[in-house]
Each structure stands twice: as structure tokens, then as C-alpha cells.
Enzyme design. Structure first.
Site, PDB file in Angstrom:
ATOM      1  N   GLN A 107       0.868  -1.183   0.000  1.00 46.66           N
ATOM      2  CA  GLN A 107       0.000   0.000   0.000  1.00 46.66           C
ATOM      3  C   GLN A 107       0.901   1.227   0.000  1.00 46.66           C
ATOM      4  O   GLN A 107       1.857   1.286   0.755  1.00 46.66           O
ATOM      5  CB  GLN A 107      -0.846  -0.066   1.280  1.00 46.66           C
ATOM      6  CG  GLN A 107      -1.072   1.243   2.014  1.00 46.66           C
ATOM      7  CD  GLN A 107      -2.164   2.070   1.364  1.00 46.66           C
ATOM      8  OE1 GLN A 107      -3.126   1.521   0.846  1.00 46.66           O
ATOM      9  NE2 GLN A 107      -2.003   3.380   1.393  1.00 46.66           N
ATOM     10  N   THR A 108       0.600   2.202  -0.840  1.00 46.58           N
ATOM     11  CA  THR A 108       1.407   3.423  -0.778  1.00 46.58           C
ATOM     12  C   THR A 108       0.617   4.647  -1.197  1.00 46.58           C
ATOM     13  O   THR A 108      -0.349   4.551  -1.955  1.00 46.58           O
ATOM     14  CB  THR A 108       2.681   3.295  -1.643  1.00 46.58           C
ATOM     15  OG1 THR A 108       3.470   4.469  -1.475  1.00 46.58           O
ATOM     16  CG2 THR A 108       2.362   3.123  -3.110  1.00 46.58           C
ATOM     17  N   ARG A 109       1.029   5.793  -0.670  1.00 50.11           N
ATOM     18  CA  ARG A 109       0.473   7.086  -1.093  1.00 50.11           C
ATOM     19  C   ARG A 109       1.647   8.031  -1.316  1.00 50.11           C
ATOM     20  O   ARG A 109       1.560   9.218  -1.136  1.00 50.11           O
ATOM     21  CB  ARG A 109      -0.466   7.637  -0.026  1.00 50.11           C
ATOM     22  CG  ARG A 109       0.178   7.680   1.351  1.00 50.11           C
ATOM     23  CD  ARG A 109      -0.761   8.246   2.403  1.00 50.11           C
ATOM     24  NE  ARG A 109      -0.424   7.749   3.718  1.00 50.11           N
ATOM     25  CZ  ARG A 109      -0.135   8.536   4.758  1.00 50.11           C
ATOM     26  NH1 ARG A 109      -0.131   9.839   4.645  1.00 50.11           N
ATOM     27  NH2 ARG A 109       0.138   8.000   5.923  1.00 50.11           N
ATOM     28  N   ASN A 110       2.780   7.454  -1.685  1.00 53.70           N
ATOM     29  CA  ASN A 110       4.023   8.197  -1.763  1.00 53.70           C
ATOM     30  C   ASN A 110       4.767   7.826  -3.048  1.00 53.70           C
ATOM     31  O   ASN A 110       4.515   6.783  -3.636  1.00 53.70           O
ATOM     32  CB  ASN A 110       4.885   7.784  -0.555  1.00 53.70           C
ATOM     33  CG  ASN A 110       5.787   8.900  -0.090  1.00 53.70           C
ATOM     34  OD1 ASN A 110       6.163   9.783  -0.873  1.00 53.70           O
ATOM     35  ND2 ASN A 110       6.146   8.868   1.173  1.00 53.70           N
ATOM     36  N   GLY A 149       4.585  -1.522   7.448  1.00 54.74           N
ATOM     37  CA  GLY A 149       5.848  -0.937   7.908  1.00 54.74           C
ATOM     38  C   GLY A 149       5.625   0.017   9.061  1.00 54.74           C
ATOM     39  O   GLY A 149       4.712  -0.150   9.859  1.00 54.74           O
ATOM     40  N   ARG A 150       6.464   1.042   9.106  1.00 54.89           N
ATOM     41  CA  ARG A 150       6.399   2.008  10.198  1.00 54.89           C
ATOM     42  C   ARG A 150       5.283   3.022   9.934  1.00 54.89           C
ATOM     43  O   ARG A 150       5.116   3.487   8.807  1.00 54.89           O
ATOM     44  CB  ARG A 150       7.747   2.735  10.262  1.00 54.89           C
ATOM     45  CG  ARG A 150       7.897   3.642  11.444  1.00 54.89           C
ATOM     46  CD  ARG A 150       9.280   4.272  11.445  1.00 54.89           C
ATOM     47  NE  ARG A 150       9.525   4.918  12.719  1.00 54.89           N
ATOM     48  CZ  ARG A 150       9.056   6.117  13.030  1.00 54.89           C
ATOM     49  NH1 ARG A 150       8.334   6.799  12.158  1.00 54.89           N
ATOM     50  NH2 ARG A 150       9.314   6.640  14.212  1.00 54.89           N
ATOM     51  N   ASP A 151       4.515   3.340  10.959  1.00 53.86           N
ATOM     52  CA  ASP A 151       3.467   4.357  10.909  1.00 53.86           C
ATOM     53  C   ASP A 151       2.539   4.197   9.698  1.00 53.86           C
ATOM     54  O   ASP A 151       2.238   5.157   8.993  1.00 53.86           O
ATOM     55  CB  ASP A 151       4.081   5.765  10.916  1.00 53.86           C
ATOM     56  CG  ASP A 151       3.047   6.820  11.341  1.00 53.86           C
ATOM     57  OD1 ASP A 151       2.065   6.449  12.011  1.00 53.86           O
ATOM     58  OD2 ASP A 151       3.218   8.002  10.999  1.00 53.86           O
ATOM     59  N   HIS A 152       2.083   2.981   9.485  1.00 54.78           N
ATOM     60  CA  HIS A 152       1.206   2.690   8.352  1.00 54.78           C
ATOM     61  C   HIS A 152      -0.100   3.504   8.478  1.00 54.78           C
ATOM     62  O   HIS A 152      -0.778   3.427   9.493  1.00 54.78           O
ATOM     63  CB  HIS A 152       0.903   1.185   8.323  1.00 54.78           C
ATOM     64  CG  HIS A 152       0.167   0.744   7.102  1.00 54.78           C
ATOM     65  ND1 HIS A 152       0.768   0.046   6.088  1.00 54.78           N
ATOM     66  CD2 HIS A 152      -1.112   0.926   6.727  1.00 54.78           C
ATOM     67  CE1 HIS A 152      -0.124  -0.188   5.141  1.00 54.78           C
ATOM     68  NE2 HIS A 152      -1.272   0.345   5.500  1.00 54.78           N
ATOM     69  N   ALA A 153      -0.426   4.237   7.426  1.00 54.38           N
ATOM     70  CA  ALA A 153      -1.684   5.011   7.362  1.00 54.38           C
ATOM     71  C   ALA A 153      -1.828   6.030   8.484  1.00 54.38           C
ATOM     72  O   ALA A 153      -2.926   6.457   8.811  1.00 54.38           O
ATOM     73  CB  ALA A 153      -2.906   4.099   7.336  1.00 54.38           C
TER      74      ALA A 153
END
Ligand SMILES: [Zn+2]
Lengths: 381, 72
Positions: free
Chosen positions: A190-193, A284-288
Site C-alpha cells: 500500500q502506498t500514497r508516496n 511498515g512504520r506508521d502505516h496510514a
């Protein structure tokens, strides 16, 4: 054979042409105007991304999700899927309701079941863990309506995804894609980056454990400072063309409005990817997450509550380039301190791109940086 | 809202479970633990025998689209 859908059946709502006679003849009070984001939710219900939901939640599901993080039928579910409407409609149970977009074009036909009021405070504190309006998800709830209308979708108009149409695959399509590729285990990302080197390592570390990697960037409304949709897609195309084997990596986009609900959203991200046929998901770290609202690994912790979620989360610590290790490392593999980590804040990175400056290749592949620089305004304002 | 019911298990088993959860953190009661374990088992059973959610017509049409788009 790909992973089974959530609840065992992939929901498929009938598609209809927007000029179909079944969508004509509705009076003004039988129509409900929905936002672009709600129309996206409709489309996601219709093609099974939100299986087993066949429509917008009723009060029992809603309260169960808030209290127990499960639907009324006991399946894991952490964020309500609600249709908000104003108080001036008077539908009766069994009535057909036409959902229309802002331009009054039909979106879907829904059978009205009932409606109920939510408490915005309760929604915010249970879903987001805070009532602080500095949280974008909380702000949206407080700005919105409190009347929720429930009902099953009977037919939907196929959404048009414009320039993203060729990158948009439905769960049916990804399932066939994975099986044609011969993958029986698939990990979702999942990504928004735009991809940094650390994301690439995260993905490739996960890929080492399974047959295929499904990169699934989220396109849709985001908060200021996030990359724009076109940038995310274009940077992934650049990195995939140069650094990823075609035989084990595919990408399609997910039209979805980020909620920034941290751990609870991580569970929803997992359920959606399970419906796409994935067997694993990277957390991963700090997902969403957003700001400092959630602990850095809270989204990993929450999976302990769901032995029956039906998709395996793969947990990773954050990767970074360590100057002393002279390579990509993580807290787990590198003994060095913060001063050796190559890192840039979002603010610093945005400034670099604004000045036409490229970050070092140990931080971001040059092909990715170049793709970002091609955009005049790469960030949501 | 979730309603609850009772399931009978031998008292001896209940005692063994109490010992396990006393050592392991995270479970408030034997009922919580049993619910957790049963959900895990139920999900495993439900996974089996789930048919693929597409027909052979779907398969041909979708494969053609995936090929046209360069996915396959
Ligand atoms: Zn190091």
C-alpha cells in the site's frame, strides 16, 4: 488459486449504462447527491474491494464495528462504510434511491433499508482514537452530516477513471492476473508516496518471501503535502521500468480516500488487498498514520486482535541508508545512531524539489527524482 | 451488538487454559482466549472450498484486457 475474498464471496454488483431506462424517472426526493469520494466507495463496493459489503452499513454493523472492530457477522472490519445524507429526504424501506454525482449524473441504484444518526464524537474517538480536529479524518467527520442511510446497491454505473483507466484493475482482474502469472503467494504494498530507496528495499525484502509483489498506490483525495496522484503513478512507472523484474512485480492503482486512521486503517488496507487476491501485506512504520497520532508500530500491534483476518501481515522496521554501514539498513540490522541515517523531512524534500534539486541517489533513485521534477507542482496544496 | 453464549468445556481444560493465559499477556480471560483460538480455526475452515469468483467467459475477456494493457 488466489486468496479467498473476505467472507468467502467476491461481491459483484450489476453494472448498468448511465442512460439505462432503469435509472430514469426518479423525482428529486428519490435522488441523493453524493461526493466524488462517496462515488468511489460505491465503485469499490460494486467490484468487491469491500467484500462482503453489498451496500452501505446499517446501524447494527456500524455499532459493532465501533465497539468490536467486527461486522455483525463477526468478520473483522475496523472502519464504518457509511452513506451520509441530509435530513430532508423521506424514504421508506424497500424504496429505490438513485445516487447521483455533483453533476447530477447517475452513480448507482440503491435499495433503501433505513437510516440512523451517528455521534460524531463517538465516531472520531472510536475510529481515530482522538477527537482532535487537527486530525484530517476527525475534521472530515465533524464537517460532515450525522445522518447515515443504509441500503444495498442494486446496480452501478461503471465509473470512468480517465487517465488512470489503464492502471485500474478490479479484484476479478487482479485475481486472474496473479493466477496467470503462476503466483500462489502475493504480497501487497500500500502506498500514497513516490518510492524512496527505503520503500524499494521494503518491497524487495517482502518479495523474497513470496511469488509476486502487487504495488497498489492509492489515488484520490489526500492531505496537503502528499504527492499528487500523477506523480505517484509516474514515479512508480520509472522505478519499475529500471529496477523491478516484470516477472514478479505488477502495479495497479486503488481509488480510495485515505482516512489516516493508522492501525484501524491498516486492517482495512489488508482486507481490501485480500479481496484483490493477495495472501500477504506489508505493514511498515506508521502505516496510514498522520502527524504523531499513532505509535510508530501501532499498525503492526493491532493485527494480534485478528487471528481470522485471512491475510498474513509482514512486519518490517523502517529501512534507511546508513552512512557507516554504507548501505540500506534498519533498526534491526544496524547498530548506528540517528546521525548516520540519511534522512530528509517531508518539508525539506518538498523544498529541494521546488528548487529543482535532486536528493542523493542513496535516498531516491535518480529516475524517480527526475520523474518528480517533470511536474510543476508535484504536491497536494 | 455482539451477544454472547456459553460453551461447556471440561473444568480441567479450563484450569489448564487459565495457567496458559496467566503466563501470556494479552488475554483477559479464558473466554477471550477460546474466542481467539476458535476464530483462527473457523477462518481456516472457511478458506477451504472457496470457488474462484469468475466464470470462463470472464477469464477470456479479462485475459484479453490484461494482455492489451501489457500486464500479461
Ligand atoms: Zn549502520
Amino acid at each position: 488459486m488466489t486468496n479467498a475474498p473476505h467472507g468467502g464471496k467476491l461481491v459483484q454488483i450489476k453494472q448498468t449504462a448511465k442512460d439505462s431506462p432503469s435509472l430514469e424517472g426518479f423525482k428529486a426526493n428519490q435522488k441523493l447527491e453524493v461526493s466524488r469520494e462517496t462515488a468511489t466507495v460505491v465503485a469499490n463496493i460494486a467490484n468487491g474491494i469491500f467484500s462482503p459489503l453489498e451496500g452501505f452499513m446499517g446501524e447494527n454493523d456500524y455499532l459493532n464495528v465501533l465497539e468490536h472492530m467486527r461486522l455483525e457477522n463477526d468478520l473483522p472490519w475496523t472502519i464504518p462504510i457509511l452513506l451520509f445524507g441530509s435530513h430532508d429526504h423521506h424514504f421508506g424501506a424497500g424504496d429505490d434511491l438513485l445516487l447521483v454525482d455533483e453533476a447530477k449524473n447517475p452513480v448507482a441504484l440503491m435499495e433503501y433499508e433505513g437510516d440512523f444518526n451517528i455521534s460524531r464524537q463517538e465516531y472520531a474517538s472510536k475510529v481515530f482514537g482522538t477527537e482532535d480536529k487537527a486530525h484530517p479524518g476527525v475534521a472530515k467527520v465533524f464537517a460532515g452530516n450525522e445522518r447515515a442511510i443504509s441500503g444495498k446497491l442494486k446496480a452501478v454505473v461503471k465509473p470512468e477513471h480517465g487517465e488512470y483507466a489503464d492502471y485500474t484493475l478490479s479484484p476479478k482482474e487482479t485475481r486472474i492476473l496473479f493466477s496467470e502469472k503462476g503466483w500462489s503467494t502475493v504480497v501487497a504494498f500500500q502506498t500514497r508516496n513516490a518510492p524512496h530507496i527505503n520503500h524499494e528495499y521494503l518491497q524487495k525484502s517482502a518479495l523474497a518471501l513470496v511469488d509476486g509483489l502487487f504495488i497498489n498506490p492509492v489515488l484520490g483525495k489526500k492531505k496537503a503535502g502528499d504527492f499528487k496522484d500523477g506523480v505517484i503513478l509516474s514515479t512508480y512507472r520509472a522505478i519499475m521500468a529500471n529496477y523491478y523484474p516484470k516477472s514478479s512485480v505488477v502495479m495497479s492503482v486503488l481509488h480510495y480516500e485515505m482516512q489516516y486512521a493508522g492501525p484501524k486503517e491498516a486492517i482495512m488496507h489488508a482486507i481490501m488487498r485480500k479481496n484483490f487476491g493477495c495472501t500477504h501485506i506489508i505493514i511498515g512504520r506508521d502505516h496510514a498514520g498522520v502527524g504523531n497520532f499513532y505509535g510508530p508500530y501501532a499498525a503492526q500491534e493491532i493485527f494480534k486482535e485478528f487471528p481470522d483476518i485471512g491475510i498474513t501481515p509482514l512486519f518490517f522496521k523502517e529501512f534507511y541508508y546508513c552512512k557507516r554501514c554504507a548501505g540500506i539498513a534498519s533498526e534491526k540490522t544496524c547498530p548506528h545512531g540517528e546521525e548516520d541515517k540519511l534522512s530528509f523531512s517531508g518539508t525539506k524534500l518538498r523544498k529541494m524539489f521546488a528548487d529543482g534539486e535532486l536528493p542523493p541517489k542513496e535516498f531516491m533513485r535518480p529516475e524517480v527524482s527526475q520523474a518528480i521534477l517533470k511536474f510543476d507542482k508535484p504536491f497536494v496544496e | 451488538m455482539t451477544k454472547y453464549t456459553s460453551v461447556s468445556i471440561p473444568l480441567t481444560l479450563h484450569k489448564r487454559l487459565e495457567k496458559i493465559i496467566a503466563k501470556k499477556t494479552g488475554f483477559k480471560s479464558v473466554s477471550d482466549y477460546v474466542t481467539y483460538v476458535l476464530r483462527e480455526v473457523v477462518a481456516m475452515h472457511e478458506l477451504k472450498d472457496t470457488p474462484e469468483p469468475f466464470t470462463s467467459t470472464d477469464l477470456d475477456e479479462i485475459k484479453a484486457r490484461l494482455q492489451a494493457l501489457g500486464y500479461l
